[in-house]
Write a protein that holds these residues in place. Structure first.
Motif, PDB file in Angstrom:
ATOM      1  N   CYS A 164       0.814  -1.218   0.000  1.00  0.00           N
ATOM      2  CA  CYS A 164       0.000   0.000   0.000  1.00  0.00           C
ATOM      3  C   CYS A 164       0.850   1.272   0.000  1.00  0.00           C
ATOM      4  O   CYS A 164       0.985   1.951   1.027  1.00  0.00           O
ATOM      5  CB  CYS A 164      -0.964   0.009   1.182  1.00  0.00           C
ATOM      6  SG  CYS A 164      -2.026  -1.446   1.282  1.00  0.00           S
ATOM      7  N   THR A 165       1.406   1.608  -1.165  1.00  0.00           N
ATOM      8  CA  THR A 165       2.231   2.806  -1.299  1.00  0.00           C
ATOM      9  C   THR A 165       1.629   3.703  -2.373  1.00  0.00           C
ATOM     10  O   THR A 165       1.982   3.608  -3.550  1.00  0.00           O
ATOM     11  CB  THR A 165       3.687   2.441  -1.650  1.00  0.00           C
ATOM     12  OG1 THR A 165       3.694   1.550  -2.781  1.00  0.00           O
ATOM     13  CG2 THR A 165       4.361   1.750  -0.482  1.00  0.00           C
ATOM     14  N   ASP A 166       0.730   4.568  -1.960  1.00  0.00           N
ATOM     15  CA  ASP A 166       0.016   5.468  -2.865  1.00  0.00           C
ATOM     16  C   ASP A 166       0.899   6.663  -3.192  1.00  0.00           C
ATOM     17  O   ASP A 166       1.478   7.290  -2.286  1.00  0.00           O
ATOM     18  CB  ASP A 166      -1.280   5.928  -2.186  1.00  0.00           C
ATOM     19  CG  ASP A 166      -2.210   6.684  -3.115  1.00  0.00           C
ATOM     20  OD1 ASP A 166      -1.746   7.211  -4.145  1.00  0.00           O
ATOM     21  OD2 ASP A 166      -3.406   6.764  -2.799  1.00  0.00           O
ATOM     22  N   LYS A 169       0.696   9.965  -1.197  1.00  0.00           N
ATOM     23  CA  LYS A 169       1.010   9.990   0.233  1.00  0.00           C
ATOM     24  C   LYS A 169       2.521   9.946   0.448  1.00  0.00           C
ATOM     25  O   LYS A 169       3.267   9.408  -0.369  1.00  0.00           O
ATOM     26  CB  LYS A 169       0.355   8.801   0.939  1.00  0.00           C
ATOM     27  CG  LYS A 169      -1.153   8.690   0.763  1.00  0.00           C
ATOM     28  CD  LYS A 169      -1.873   9.835   1.452  1.00  0.00           C
ATOM     29  CE  LYS A 169      -3.380   9.585   1.539  1.00  0.00           C
ATOM     30  NZ  LYS A 169      -4.039   9.435   0.228  1.00  0.00           N
ATOM     31  N   ASP A 191      -0.534  -3.605  -4.029  1.00  0.00           N
ATOM     32  CA  ASP A 191      -0.870  -2.176  -4.077  1.00  0.00           C
ATOM     33  C   ASP A 191       0.416  -1.352  -4.109  1.00  0.00           C
ATOM     34  O   ASP A 191       0.574  -0.364  -3.393  1.00  0.00           O
ATOM     35  CB  ASP A 191      -1.762  -1.773  -2.895  1.00  0.00           C
ATOM     36  CG  ASP A 191      -3.176  -2.324  -3.023  1.00  0.00           C
ATOM     37  OD1 ASP A 191      -3.573  -2.702  -4.141  1.00  0.00           O
ATOM     38  OD2 ASP A 191      -3.897  -2.373  -2.006  1.00  0.00           O
ATOM     39  N   TYR A 194      -0.960   2.554  -7.615  1.00  0.00           N
ATOM     40  CA  TYR A 194      -2.405   2.788  -7.633  1.00  0.00           C
ATOM     41  C   TYR A 194      -2.783   3.269  -9.033  1.00  0.00           C
ATOM     42  O   TYR A 194      -2.609   4.431  -9.376  1.00  0.00           O
ATOM     43  CB  TYR A 194      -2.791   3.801  -6.558  1.00  0.00           C
ATOM     44  CG  TYR A 194      -2.830   3.204  -5.166  1.00  0.00           C
ATOM     45  CD1 TYR A 194      -4.032   3.055  -4.476  1.00  0.00           C
ATOM     46  CD2 TYR A 194      -1.659   2.752  -4.551  1.00  0.00           C
ATOM     47  CE1 TYR A 194      -4.074   2.483  -3.211  1.00  0.00           C
ATOM     48  CE2 TYR A 194      -1.689   2.178  -3.296  1.00  0.00           C
ATOM     49  CZ  TYR A 194      -2.900   2.052  -2.630  1.00  0.00           C
ATOM     50  OH  TYR A 194      -2.935   1.475  -1.374  1.00  0.00           O
ATOM     51  N   HIS A 377      -4.599  -1.119   4.704  1.00  0.00           N
ATOM     52  CA  HIS A 377      -4.158   0.215   5.129  1.00  0.00           C
ATOM     53  C   HIS A 377      -3.923   0.274   6.634  1.00  0.00           C
ATOM     54  O   HIS A 377      -4.185   1.282   7.285  1.00  0.00           O
ATOM     55  CB  HIS A 377      -5.180   1.293   4.724  1.00  0.00           C
ATOM     56  CG  HIS A 377      -5.404   1.409   3.260  1.00  0.00           C
ATOM     57  ND1 HIS A 377      -6.202   2.382   2.692  1.00  0.00           N
ATOM     58  CD2 HIS A 377      -4.936   0.652   2.220  1.00  0.00           C
ATOM     59  CE1 HIS A 377      -6.230   2.225   1.370  1.00  0.00           C
ATOM     60  NE2 HIS A 377      -5.473   1.180   1.071  1.00  0.00           N
ATOM     61  N   PRO A 400       0.867   0.001   6.159  1.00  0.00           N
ATOM     62  CA  PRO A 400       0.999   0.595   4.838  1.00  0.00           C
ATOM     63  C   PRO A 400       2.271   1.441   4.722  1.00  0.00           C
ATOM     64  O   PRO A 400       2.676   2.103   5.666  1.00  0.00           O
ATOM     65  CB  PRO A 400      -0.246   1.480   4.723  1.00  0.00           C
ATOM     66  CG  PRO A 400      -0.550   1.865   6.149  1.00  0.00           C
ATOM     67  CD  PRO A 400      -0.175   0.667   6.968  1.00  0.00           C
ATOM     68  N   GLN A 403      -0.119   5.450   3.076  1.00  0.00           N
ATOM     69  CA  GLN A 403      -1.570   5.451   2.926  1.00  0.00           C
ATOM     70  C   GLN A 403      -2.204   6.106   4.146  1.00  0.00           C
ATOM     71  O   GLN A 403      -1.557   6.320   5.172  1.00  0.00           O
ATOM     72  CB  GLN A 403      -2.125   4.025   2.789  1.00  0.00           C
ATOM     73  CG  GLN A 403      -2.604   3.644   1.407  1.00  0.00           C
ATOM     74  CD  GLN A 403      -3.720   4.544   0.876  1.00  0.00           C
ATOM     75  OE1 GLN A 403      -4.268   5.403   1.560  1.00  0.00           O
ATOM     76  NE2 GLN A 403      -4.057   4.352  -0.395  1.00  0.00           N
ATOM     77  N   SER A 404      -3.494   6.420   4.034  1.00  0.00           N
ATOM     78  CA  SER A 404      -4.259   6.889   5.192  1.00  0.00           C
ATOM     79  C   SER A 404      -4.647   5.684   6.033  1.00  0.00           C
ATOM     80  O   SER A 404      -4.936   4.606   5.509  1.00  0.00           O
ATOM     81  CB  SER A 404      -5.522   7.626   4.725  1.00  0.00           C
ATOM     82  OG  SER A 404      -5.195   8.737   3.918  1.00  0.00           O
ATOM     83  N   ASN A 424       2.070   4.545   9.107  1.00  0.00           N
ATOM     84  CA  ASN A 424       2.823   4.144   7.921  1.00  0.00           C
ATOM     85  C   ASN A 424       4.164   3.564   8.346  1.00  0.00           C
ATOM     86  O   ASN A 424       4.847   4.117   9.223  1.00  0.00           O
ATOM     87  CB  ASN A 424       3.038   5.329   6.991  1.00  0.00           C
ATOM     88  CG  ASN A 424       1.797   5.668   6.190  1.00  0.00           C
ATOM     89  OD1 ASN A 424       0.866   4.870   6.082  1.00  0.00           O
ATOM     90  ND2 ASN A 424       1.765   6.855   5.617  1.00  0.00           N
TER      91      ASN A 424
END
Length: 457
Positions: A164-166, A169, A191, A194, A377, A400, A403-404, A424
């Motif tokens: 989860c590395t958007d 962010k 993820d 994205y 997340h 994550p 991410q939020s 995070n």
């Protein structure tokens, strides 16, 4: 009934096997001291070469085996290229040069170079080098990886992990992970990009550039060899394999493999395994592209294909490694009831198949299994089930990375969940075959280890 033997387990699994193993299963009977002095040959260290600006997404090394690796890059220049690998000895010295290996670009600029001739357990540096004739004139950044230890070797290993590395962010945790030199490999659990909103090949490539081109991401992928799977966002949020446009799915697969240091020996096959001696075996699953949501209410729901399930069973049953790490993307843990408002996105909705693999592990008395996942997340350490199949199995949720935080983190409490956080982070797994303990540690964007615990999976 007596405890099952490995032979009886293997016979039972092999009876249903249609493909013995995926193309990148690793095995090496070589046991060579990584400090041995090689035959004399010229060594040209890369450090003095100018770093080229044409490697905008950096470099990476993957599909790691005891004697081979796949080197990857994306190149926007026009010079002829080669890949060169240097074995590193005591005192951080260059003791052997491998190559040059031909580095052929695809029409889009992607490079995948298979390298053989590695020594099990040795540490290496590598770079892509621009040529003028036979002269080396510039290079990519210099990457690092370690070859997996020999099949008969056993030692403490430390793996890093994230999910989860958007790109919208901060990913300071990835920068801190890249600064470490003690990680034997890094595990990307999905993820990683994205790509929501992408439909065309140009769209998907642009999304990967936005994610993989960030300095923190570039630094991390160059700092250690890697294993990688995908989750939903590499295609689009919560995509359904039965209804997605086939052209879009083909494009998403193409872009995933373009940007990963992997071989695609079998088209679209992400799942594969890798052996790290007697200490660990890593099983990388594809828990997205084979699921059939239309079967959820049937007696035979499919979360992963029968072929992947049989391969996983055979691999787990035949593994002589102390630890069996299953990279799983979406958690297999039986989550608290508040999470059941949307259960269809994880193993729990495909209950019969979830029970099948957990019960197989339990009934076969397979020890050392650790599920490693992402997607939610948040991070946690759990017992997979509160009772029944999986009650004695453990799962670690990593990241994550950027991410939020999931607001439901507060619902994850003892005794099933020994720890949960929305901070995070990057995660480390220290695997000690002598004690059979794994130490799980979480590290924040400042590099601070803010939680750790040890257990025997």
């Amino acid at each position: 009934m007596g405890r099952p033997t490995r032979r009886s387990i293997l016979k039972g699994v092999a009876a249903g096997l249609t493909l013995a193993a995926c193309g990148s299963n690793t095995s090496s009977g070589v046991d060579v001291d990584a400090g041995d002095t090689p035959d004399a040959r010229p060594i040209q260290p890369p450090d003095s070469l100018t770093e080229s600006t044409s490697f905008r997404l950096g470099i990476s090394a993957g599909d790691l085996a005891a004697d081979r690796v796949v080197l990857w890059s994306y190149y926007t220049g026009t010079a002829p290229l080669v890949a060169i690998v240097w074995r590193i000895g005591d005192g951080d010295t260059y003791v052997e040069e491998l190559g040059p290996f031909e580095a052929t670009r695809s029409d889009a600029g992607f490079i995948h170079v298979p390298v053989t001739g590695l020594l099990p357990g040795a540490r290496y540096r590598y770079a892509f080098v621009e040529l003028d004739g036979e002269a080396r004139v510039a290079r990519s950044q210099i990457g690092r990886f370690r070859a997996p230890i020999a099949d008969n070797a056993s030692e403490v290993l430390t793996f890093g992990a994230v999910a989860c590395t958007d790109e919208s962010k901060p990913i300071d945790a990835l920068a801190r992970a890249s600064e470490r030199a003690d990680l034997d490999a890094f595990l990307f659990c999905g993820d990683n990009a994205y790509c929501d909103g992408a439909t065309s090949l140009a769209d998907y490539r642009a999304k990967y550039i936005a994610h993989f081109g960030r300095p923190e991401h570039v630094a991390l992928r160059a700092s250690a060899g890697m294993y990688i799977t995908w989750d939903d966002h590499e295609v689009k949020n919560d995509w359904n394999p039965e209804t997605i446009d086939e052209a879009q799915l083909a494009t998403a697969f193409k872009t995933f493999f373009e940007h990963a240091p992997l071989t695609e020996a079998t088209p679209r096959r992400i799942w594969r395994s890798a052996r790290w001696g007697k200490t660990a075996e890593i099983f990388v699953l594809d828990c997205r592209s084979e699921r059939l949501p239309s079967t959820i209410l049937s007696s035979t729901p499919q979360y992963i294909s029968a072929e992947q399930m049989t391969w996983l069973k055979l691999g787990l049953a035949s593994s002589t490694a102390t630890f069996k790490i299953i990279i799983n993307s979406v958690p297999i843990t039986n989550m608290p009831s508040v999470w059941d408002a949307y259960p269809t996105d994880r193993w729990e909705a495909y209950g019969a198949q979830r029970t099948e693999i957990l019960k197989f592990i339990d009934d076969s008395a397979i020890t050392g299994v650790l599920w490693l996942s992402g997607d939610f997340h948040l991070a946690f350490i759990s017992k997979v089930s509160t009772s029944g199949p999986g009650a004695n199995q453990r799962e670690v949720l990593c990241g994550p990375g950027g991410q939020s935080s999931n607001v439901l983190v507060s619902t994850l409490n003892a005794p099933q969940f020994s720890f949960a956080t929305g901070t995070n982070n990057y995660t480390t797994l220290r695997l000690d075959p002598a004690t059979r303990e794994v130490k799980v540690a979480y590290h924040d964007g400042a590099g601070t280890e803010f939680h750790s615990e040890s257990f025997i999976p």
